[in-house]
Design a protein around this motif. Structure first.
Motif, PDB file in Angstrom:
ATOM      1  N   UNK A 196      48.501  42.009 -10.852  1.00 24.88           N
ATOM      2  CA  UNK A 196      47.960  42.673  -9.672  1.00 24.88           C
ATOM      3  C   UNK A 196      47.088  43.525 -10.641  1.00 24.88           C
ATOM      4  N   UNK A 197      47.403  44.020 -11.963  1.00 25.76           N
ATOM      5  CA  UNK A 197      46.777  44.654 -12.763  1.00 25.76           C
ATOM      6  C   UNK A 197      45.624  44.132 -13.436  1.00 25.76           C
ATOM      7  N   UNK A 198      45.751  42.945 -13.380  1.00 27.51           N
ATOM      8  CA  UNK A 198      44.900  42.324 -14.234  1.00 27.51           C
ATOM      9  C   UNK A 198      43.324  41.961 -13.117  1.00 27.51           C
ATOM     10  N   UNK A 199      43.579  41.751 -11.992  1.00 26.16           N
ATOM     11  CA  UNK A 199      43.050  41.178 -11.280  1.00 26.16           C
ATOM     12  C   UNK A 199      42.478  43.072 -11.032  1.00 26.16           C
ATOM     13  N   UNK A 200      43.157  44.210 -11.380  1.00 30.00           N
ATOM     14  CA  UNK A 200      42.488  45.940 -10.966  1.00 30.00           C
ATOM     15  C   UNK A 200      41.075  45.886 -10.920  1.00 30.00           C
ATOM     16  N   UNK A 201      41.386  44.925 -12.957  1.00 30.07           N
ATOM     17  CA  UNK A 201      40.811  45.608 -14.508  1.00 30.07           C
ATOM     18  C   UNK A 201      39.032  45.468 -13.331  1.00 30.07           C
ATOM     19  N   UNK A 202      39.059  43.368 -12.907  1.00 31.25           N
ATOM     20  CA  UNK A 202      38.050  43.279 -12.059  1.00 31.25           C
ATOM     21  C   UNK A 202      37.492  44.369 -11.444  1.00 31.25           C
TER      22      UNK A 202
END
Ligand SMILES: CCCCCCCCCCCCC/C=C/C(=O)SCCNC(=O)CCNC(=O)[C@H](O)C(C)(C)COP(=O)(O)OP(=O)(O)OC[C@H]1O[C@@H](n2cnc3c(N)ncnc32)[C@H](O)[C@@H]1OP(=O)(O)O
Length: 359
Positions: A10-16
């Motif tokens: 989820x965090x990886x997606x939120x970075x975007x």
């Protein structure tokens, strides 16, 4: 708390989805933590020195050493959470509004667009600096030195920049308390001035109005001084039975020459903004009606410079005099200790308290 694989993804997606570019330093940290969390210790061959981008990425990843994957995952999730909350709050904040920082009694501290603004906020007392305000400024500078701003601004709320030390500090003190009070306050003053000597980022004084006493002397430790043309600069130390502080006994002769420094610090000559600029104490003077607009446009442009470069460049320029400045500050505080206990000073303070003597 252990972060699950799902939280990490989820965090990886939120970075975007981040609204604000977090800057190269943070992006390198995210890259390194991501690689450490997914691949473990750095396993990529060291790039050549001229392969700047990959070299920076390699350095960031390699710096994590043998950090366990789970720790890297947790650090990544925490970092993204902090970025998401600040990015979200800034997107929620009305355009142009400032994001308030820690609450202070006598300051308003905000941080926006790479600039942390410390505003003296006792306008009914001409922003006079009382004991609590000294301590709050020390804390605010410490916080600003560690936050993700590029530069820090010191300014005043209301028609004054700052009328110097709060002379009512002198009221209500019994004869038996005075020595200890003076010693404690001077210990605090030394720490206060050292906070300016040690401040690691560009520190800009935005002098919105008249400045008196320590508010003027400390300008010699600031990296730029932008003044409204309605500002004045007054150091009435002899009038008050006091002596120079804020390292001005060293910085002022260095900035404007000994004669003009003595005219200010010993004979109490009050300078207009233009006169202070001509002496080198003020960097630039702006018409009052366009002052804020012009200065903040300038500061916004400065805040877009590479943060590390302007921090390191300031330090290269300032570090060579640090030891000297610490010694000057200590000597000035030692002389002030005797001055504050002198009849000349106590009488001047009593005069102010009884008649509010106008300088
Ligand atoms: C012996 C005991 C020791 C105690 C320990 C204390 C030591 C602490 C460490 C030592 C630090 C020393 C280093 C610092 C030195 C200095 O900064 S010296 C300079 C000190 N400042 C002054 O002398 C300025 C005094 N103020 C004035 O001359 C005038 O107020 C003014 C600034 C010229 C403005 O005049 P005017 O426009 O007429 O407004 P006023 O009505 O006078 O002021 C409005 C209200 O603000 C209050 N006020 C203004 N300045 C100060 C101040 N410096 N200290 C406290 N209060 C101030 C003023 O009293 C008014 O208040 P009210 O009457 O309640 O409205």
């Amino acid at each position: 708390m252990r972060s699950s694989q799902e939280e990490f993804e989820n965090a990886v997606n939120r970075v975007k989805l981040l609204k604000k570019d977090p800057g190269n330093e943070v992006k390198l940290k995210l890259y390194a933590l991501y690689k450490q969390a997914t691949e473990g210790p750095c396993n990529m061959p060291k790039p050549g020195v001229f392969d700047f981008i990959n070299k920076a990425k390699w350095d960031a990843w390699n710096a994590l050493g043998s950090m366990p994957k789970e720790t890297a995952r947790q650090s990544y999730v925490d970092l993204v959470s902090s970025l998401s909350s600040s990015s979200m709050s800034s997107s929620q904040v009305k355009p142009g509004a400032d994001r308030k920082q820690q609450e202070y009694e006598n300051l308003v501290v905000t941080s926006e667009d790479g600039i942390t603004k410390i505003m003296l906020n006792r306008p009914t007392k001409k922003n006079a600096i009382n004991t609590q305000m000294y301590q709050e400024i020390i804390l605010a500078l410490k916080a600003a030195s560690k936050d993700n701003s590029v530069l820090t601004v010191l300014t005043g709320n209301g028609d004054y920049y700052c009328s110097g030390n709060d002379l009512t500090d002198f009221s209500g003190i019994t004869a038996g308390e005075i020595e200890e009070k003076v010693k404690n306050n001077l210990d605090m003053l030394r720490v206060f001035v050292n906070s300016f000597i040690d401040f690691p980022k560009p520190l800009i004084a935005v002098v919105n109005g008249p400045a008196v006493g320590i508010a003027v002397t400390i300008l010699g430790l600031c990296d730029a001084v932008y003044a409204s043309d309605r500002a004045t600069f007054h150091t009435p130390f002899s009038h008050l039975g006091l002596s120079p502080e804020g390292c001005s006994s060293y910085t002022f002769p260095k900035i404007m020459g000994p004669a003009k420094a003595i005219e200010m610090l010993v004979f109490g000559k009050k300078l207009t903004a233009e006169e202070a600029c001509a002496r080198g104490l003020v960097t630039e003077v702006f018409p009052d009606n366009t002052f804020q607009k012009q200065v903040w446009a300038r500061l916004k442009a400065y805040s877009e410079f590479p943060a590390n470069s302007i921090r390191i460049s300031k330090q290269v320029i300032r570090n060579m005099e640090k030891e000297k400045l610490y010694a000057v500050n200590a000597e000035e505080c030692s002389v002030l200790q005797e001055r504050l206990l002198s009849n000349e000073c106590i009488n001047a303070a009593v005069n102010f308290l009884s008649r509010k003597a106008k300088l």
